[in-house]
Design a protein around this motif. Structure first.
Motif, short mmCIF file in Angstrom:
data_model
loop_
_atom_site.label_atom_id
_atom_site.label_comp_id
_atom_site.label_asym_id
_atom_site.label_seq_id
_atom_site.Cartn_x
_atom_site.Cartn_y
_atom_site.Cartn_z
N VAL A 211 26.45 -31.78 -23.41
CA VAL A 211 25.45 -31.97 -22.36
C VAL A 211 25.38 -33.43 -21.94
N ILE A 212 25.36 -34.32 -22.93
CA ILE A 212 25.32 -35.75 -22.63
C ILE A 212 26.55 -36.16 -21.83
N GLY A 213 27.70 -35.65 -22.25
CA GLY A 213 28.94 -35.98 -21.55
C GLY A 213 28.91 -35.51 -20.11
N ARG A 214 28.36 -34.32 -19.89
CA ARG A 214 28.28 -33.79 -18.53
C ARG A 214 27.33 -34.63 -17.67
N VAL A 215 26.18 -35.01 -18.23
CA VAL A 215 25.23 -35.85 -17.50
C VAL A 215 25.86 -37.19 -17.15
N GLN A 216 26.62 -37.75 -18.10
CA GLN A 216 27.27 -39.03 -17.84
C GLN A 216 28.32 -38.92 -16.74
N ARG A 217 29.07 -37.81 -16.72
CA ARG A 217 30.07 -37.60 -15.68
C ARG A 217 29.41 -37.46 -14.30
N ILE A 218 28.31 -36.70 -14.27
CA ILE A 218 27.58 -36.54 -12.99
C ILE A 218 27.04 -37.88 -12.52
N GLY A 219 26.53 -38.67 -13.46
CA GLY A 219 26.02 -39.99 -13.11
C GLY A 219 27.09 -40.88 -12.53
N ARG A 220 28.28 -40.84 -13.12
CA ARG A 220 29.39 -41.65 -12.59
C ARG A 220 29.80 -41.19 -11.20
N VAL B 211 27.51 -45.64 -37.08
CA VAL B 211 27.97 -44.45 -37.82
C VAL B 211 27.25 -43.20 -37.32
N GLU B 212 25.94 -43.29 -37.17
CA GLU B 212 25.18 -42.13 -36.72
C GLU B 212 25.55 -41.73 -35.30
N GLU B 213 25.83 -42.72 -34.45
CA GLU B 213 26.28 -42.40 -33.09
C GLU B 213 27.63 -41.70 -33.12
N ALA B 214 28.52 -42.17 -34.00
CA ALA B 214 29.85 -41.57 -34.10
C ALA B 214 29.80 -40.15 -34.66
N LEU B 215 28.77 -39.84 -35.43
CA LEU B 215 28.63 -38.51 -36.03
C LEU B 215 28.04 -37.48 -35.07
N VAL B 216 27.45 -37.92 -33.97
CA VAL B 216 26.79 -36.99 -33.05
C VAL B 216 27.71 -35.86 -32.59
N PRO B 217 28.96 -36.15 -32.15
CA PRO B 217 29.83 -35.04 -31.70
C PRO B 217 30.12 -34.02 -32.78
N TYR B 218 30.07 -34.44 -34.06
CA TYR B 218 30.38 -33.53 -35.16
C TYR B 218 29.15 -32.74 -35.60
N ASN B 219 27.99 -33.39 -35.57
CA ASN B 219 26.77 -32.74 -36.06
C ASN B 219 26.01 -31.99 -34.97
N ARG B 220 26.16 -32.44 -33.71
CA ARG B 220 25.47 -31.79 -32.60
C ARG B 220 26.42 -31.66 -31.41
#
Length: 307
Positions: free
Chosen positions: A287-296, A272-281
């Motif tokens: 930033v996390i999404g961008r880092v993950q895309r660069i990593g891929r 639940v807390e992981e799912a709330l991250v996009p809404y709360n932060r």
């Protein structure tokens, strides 16, 4: 169809709620009338309809007074989906409860098979089947091959301990429960539906409470046709851009419920807390999404250079 209820068989109380469903409600009611398991009562709950569906529902109740009851809120108010389901539950007398939306259909053997499973597994609070997302009802050629069967990342035809099925549909909304038969006493124990949810997520909040507290049986069989059309609740929420508002409300409610109940299932809180991250932060999530895309991209580059 016999109008008499056989007391030697467990009674199923089917709750059908509706709001302005004159186009489909007859088909939904007829799918209950067509059940091969005859020991049921149908409670049709009107959530303040202003079209001809009120008269249609009242007509069925008059035609089958021993089997069908028409219910409405005081003053013919519109109180929302959860309150309407709770009104049906409060008036139910069966050992088991089933639910159907006014634009969907049961297969003819739905109640017979589900009662059989729950009678064979008395430790289970509910049995759930694999719902069919039903596009082909329209008769349009382009919809002929769009029907799909709900998939679960879980074992089928088995009893699941809490909170396994809850984790399954939290991680994948396509695995959310649509079709259940549930022990009425278990519904009473969790307090029924949450009136906070007038529309979308009212079922997921209810199912979350059940799956968090009791074993459930997940079947590979399909007994429910979930009609896909633009005016359906889920379609409307997505089209008007309110999906993420509804999703955040549900996740926050579940988080508070877990805290309030002092749930021992820490794995659920983590999801639940992981799912709330996009809404709360949202900035952190980008930033996390961008880092993950660069990593891929880097991984793909290294892989190509090693070929």
């Amino acid at each position: 169809m016999s109008s008499l209820i056989d007391s030697s068989k467990p009674l199923v109380s089917v709750v059908l709620i509706f709001l302005n469903e004159q186009r489909f409600i007859q088909e939904a009611i007829d799918s209950v009338l067509a059940q091969t398991y005859p020991h049921w009562e149908l409670l049709i709950v009107d959530d303040g309809s202003t079209d001809e569906s009120t008269g249609i529902a009242q007509g069925y109740a008059q035609q089958y007074p021993d089997k069908i009851r028409y219910l409405e809120h005081p003053g013919h108010q519109n109180c929302g989906m959860s309150a309407s389901r709770n009104l049906g539950i409060q008036n139910a007398t069966g050992k088991y409860l089933a639910f159907i939306d006014a634009d969907d259909l049961y297969t003819a053997n739905k109640l017979e098979r589900q009662v059989s499973i729950l009678e064979a597994h008395p430790e289970a609070a509910l049995v759930a089947g694999r719902t069919k997302w039903w596009y082909s009802w329209s008769g349009n050629p382009e919809d002929a091959d769009r029907d799909l069967l709900q998939q679960y990342d879980s074992s089928l035809d088995t009893l699941l301990s809490p909170p396994d099925l809850l984790l399954c549909f939290l991680k994948n909304e396509w695995a959310s429960l649509c079709d259940i038969l549930v022990v009425r006493e278990r519904v009473r124990q969790v307090g029924g539906y949450e009136n906070l949810f007038r529309g979308m997520y009212e079922d997921q909040a209810f199912h979350a409470k059940l799956c968090l507290n009791f074993p459930v049986f997940l079947s590979s069989e399909t007994w429910y046709l979930y009609r896909q059309h633009p005016n359906a609740c889920t379609s409307t929420v997505h089209s008007n851009g309110k999906y993420h508002i509804a999703r955040k409300t549900f996740l926050n409610w579940l988080k508070h419920y877990l805290i309030q109940q002092q749930s021992p299932h820490s794995s659920v809180m983590t999801v639940v807390e992981e799912a709330l991250v996009p809404y709360n932060r949202p900035l952190l999530e980008r930033v996390i999404g961008r880092v993950q895309r660069i990593g891929r991209q880097m991984k793909a580059l290294v892989h190509s250079q090693n070929q």
